[in-house]
Write a protein that holds these residues in place. Structure first.
Motif, mmCIF file in Angstrom:
data_model
loop_
_atom_site.group_PDB
_atom_site.id
_atom_site.type_symbol
_atom_site.label_atom_id
_atom_site.label_comp_id
_atom_site.label_asym_id
_atom_site.label_seq_id
_atom_site.Cartn_x
_atom_site.Cartn_y
_atom_site.Cartn_z
ATOM 1 N N ASN A 115 32.974 48.115 102.663
ATOM 2 C CA ASN A 115 34.203 48.411 103.402
ATOM 3 C C ASN A 115 34.868 49.697 102.931
ATOM 4 O OD1 ASN A 115 33.849 46.013 104.764
ATOM 5 N ND2 ASN A 115 35.157 44.862 103.369
ATOM 6 N N GLU A 116 34.528 50.144 101.744
ATOM 7 C CA GLU A 116 35.139 51.347 101.199
ATOM 8 C C GLU A 116 34.397 52.584 101.704
ATOM 9 O OE1 GLU A 116 36.912 50.068 96.942
ATOM 10 O OE2 GLU A 116 34.734 49.921 97.152
ATOM 11 N N MET A 117 35.106 53.697 101.700
ATOM 12 C CA MET A 117 34.554 54.942 102.198
ATOM 13 C C MET A 117 34.777 56.036 101.157
ATOM 14 S SD MET A 117 35.505 56.437 105.890
ATOM 15 C CE MET A 117 36.004 58.119 105.774
ATOM 16 N N ILE A 118 33.788 56.911 101.020
ATOM 17 C CA ILE A 118 33.899 58.065 100.130
ATOM 18 C C ILE A 118 34.032 59.307 101.003
ATOM 19 C CG2 ILE A 118 32.720 59.500 98.409
ATOM 20 C CD1 ILE A 118 33.351 56.841 97.241
ATOM 21 N N GLN A 119 34.999 60.148 100.680
ATOM 22 C CA GLN A 119 35.164 61.390 101.418
ATOM 23 C C GLN A 119 35.153 62.547 100.433
ATOM 24 O OE1 GLN A 119 38.868 61.917 103.488
ATOM 25 N NE2 GLN A 119 38.045 63.570 104.724
ATOM 26 N N VAL A 120 34.266 63.512 100.697
ATOM 27 C CA VAL A 120 34.195 64.719 99.882
ATOM 28 C C VAL A 120 34.835 65.844 100.681
ATOM 29 C CG1 VAL A 120 32.670 66.365 98.729
ATOM 30 C CG2 VAL A 120 32.077 63.935 98.769
ATOM 31 N N SER A 121 35.789 66.517 100.064
ATOM 32 C CA SER A 121 36.520 67.614 100.702
ATOM 33 C C SER A 121 36.207 68.905 99.971
ATOM 34 C CB SER A 121 37.998 67.376 100.540
ATOM 35 O OG SER A 121 38.607 66.976 101.656
ATOM 36 N N PHE A 122 35.909 69.941 100.718
ATOM 37 C CA PHE A 122 35.706 71.250 100.107
ATOM 38 C C PHE A 122 36.806 72.224 100.507
ATOM 39 C CE2 PHE A 122 31.532 69.462 99.527
ATOM 40 C CZ PHE A 122 31.181 69.930 98.274
ATOM 41 N N ASP A 123 37.614 71.851 101.481
ATOM 42 C CA ASP A 123 38.706 72.712 101.938
ATOM 43 C C ASP A 123 39.990 71.921 102.021
ATOM 44 O OD1 ASP A 123 37.081 75.035 102.366
ATOM 45 O OD2 ASP A 123 36.345 74.107 104.198
ATOM 46 N N PRO A 124 41.099 72.363 101.569
ATOM 47 C CA PRO A 124 41.292 73.606 100.836
ATOM 48 C C PRO A 124 40.916 73.463 99.358
ATOM 49 C CG PRO A 124 43.404 72.519 101.096
ATOM 50 C CD PRO A 124 42.368 71.672 101.798
ATOM 51 N N GLU A 125 41.005 72.247 98.808
ATOM 52 C CA GLU A 125 40.643 72.018 97.413
ATOM 53 C C GLU A 125 39.452 71.082 97.373
ATOM 54 O OE1 GLU A 125 42.439 69.686 93.576
ATOM 55 O OE2 GLU A 125 43.852 70.757 94.845
ATOM 56 N N VAL A 126 38.561 71.315 96.426
ATOM 57 C CA VAL A 126 37.399 70.452 96.269
ATOM 58 C C VAL A 126 37.824 69.165 95.591
ATOM 59 C CG1 VAL A 126 35.113 70.243 95.232
ATOM 60 C CG2 VAL A 126 35.896 72.452 96.065
ATOM 61 N N GLN A 127 37.500 68.022 96.208
ATOM 62 C CA GLN A 127 37.820 66.729 95.608
ATOM 63 C C GLN A 127 37.015 65.630 96.284
ATOM 64 O OE1 GLN A 127 42.044 66.663 96.399
ATOM 65 N NE2 GLN A 127 41.780 65.221 98.059
ATOM 66 N N VAL A 128 36.930 64.488 95.613
ATOM 67 C CA VAL A 128 36.240 63.318 96.142
ATOM 68 C C VAL A 128 37.225 62.166 96.122
ATOM 69 C CG1 VAL A 128 34.303 61.730 95.855
ATOM 70 C CG2 VAL A 128 34.017 64.140 95.254
ATOM 71 N N ASP A 129 37.399 61.520 97.284
ATOM 72 C CA ASP A 129 38.347 60.424 97.420
ATOM 73 C C ASP A 129 37.646 59.152 97.856
ATOM 74 O OD1 ASP A 129 40.724 61.992 96.897
ATOM 75 O OD2 ASP A 129 40.441 62.871 98.882
ATOM 76 N N LEU A 130 38.220 58.007 97.436
ATOM 77 C CA LEU A 130 37.750 56.687 97.840
ATOM 78 C C LEU A 130 38.834 56.064 98.704
ATOM 79 C CD1 LEU A 130 35.767 54.248 97.458
ATOM 80 C CD2 LEU A 130 37.173 53.602 95.501
ATOM 81 N N TYR A 131 38.427 55.531 99.855
ATOM 82 C CA TYR A 131 39.362 54.838 100.748
ATOM 83 C C TYR A 131 39.016 53.381 100.815
ATOM 84 C CZ TYR A 131 40.703 59.415 102.566
ATOM 85 O OH TYR A 131 41.166 60.691 102.698
#
Length: 164
Positions: free
Chosen positions: A148-164
C-alpha cells in the motif's frame, strides 16, 4: 497520506557515488560502458551515476534513455541509442525504484536482442516486491515496505526520496 522523507539530497548523492564506485570496480577493465536509464527518474539517476563515474574513472560512459509503455510493455522498448552503440559492450540498466521488477524485465528484453559483454542493473531503492526474476546488482537502499505504500523519487527542484 503521510509523507516521510527517506533520503535527502546529500544521502542520495552519497548512495549514487557509492554505486558508481561499485560499477567502476566491476568494469575497471572496460574502456566503455553504457548506462541505460529508464525514462524520467531512472534516466535522471543514470545521469547522476555518469557524472560520478566520469569523476572517478577513465571509462567512457555512454548514456541512453529507455522508454517503457507500461500499458503495452512488449511493444515499447525503444531507446535513443542505436544497436551498434551497445553491441558487444557492457550495459547497466538504471532505474530509480525496483518494485515488482516489471519495468526492469521489459528494459532488459531490448538489450538481450544483441550480444553483450555484460548486463547489470542499478536502482536507487529496492523495495523487494518482486513478481519477475530480476534483481538489482547495484542498489542504494533496500527498503521493506507494504504494497500500500509508495516510494517517490524527486530530482526537481531538490533531490529526495519520499515514502507515502
Amino acid at each position: 497520506m503521510k509523507k516521510t522523507k527517506i533520503l535527502n539530497q546529500q544521502q542520495v548523492y552519497h548512495k549514487a557515488k557509492r554505486i558508481a564506485f561499485q560499477i567502476y570496480e566491476d568494469h575497471s577493465n572496460e574502456n566503455q560502458l553504457v548506462l541505460a536509464g529508464i525514462a524520467k527518474s531512472g534516466f535522471k539517476f543514470a545521469e547522476l551515476l555518469k557524472t560520478y563515474l566520469e569523476e572517478i574513472s577513465p571509462i567512457q560512459v555512454e548514456l541512453c534513455e529507455v522508454h517503457i509503455n507500461k500499458k503495452n510493455p512488449l511493444n515499447s522498448d525503444h531507446s535513443d541509442l542505436q544497436v551498434s552503440s551497445y553491441k558487444n559492450k557492457s550495459v547497466v540498466i538504471v532505474d530509480d525504484v525496483l518494485n515488482s521488477g516489471a519495468t526492469l524485465i521489459y528494459a532488459v528484453k531490448k538489450f538481450l536482442e544483441v550480444p553483450l559483454k555484460q548486463l547489470k542493473t542499478a536502482v536507487l531503492v529496492d523495495r523487494s516486491h518482486k513478481k519477475f526474476p530480476v534483481k538489482a546488482d547495484y542498489k542504494g537502499l533496500s527498503l521493506s515496505t507494504s504494497l500500500n505504500e509508495m516510494i517517490q523519487v524527486s530530482f526537481d527542484p531538490e533531490v529526495q526520496v519520499d515514502l507515502y
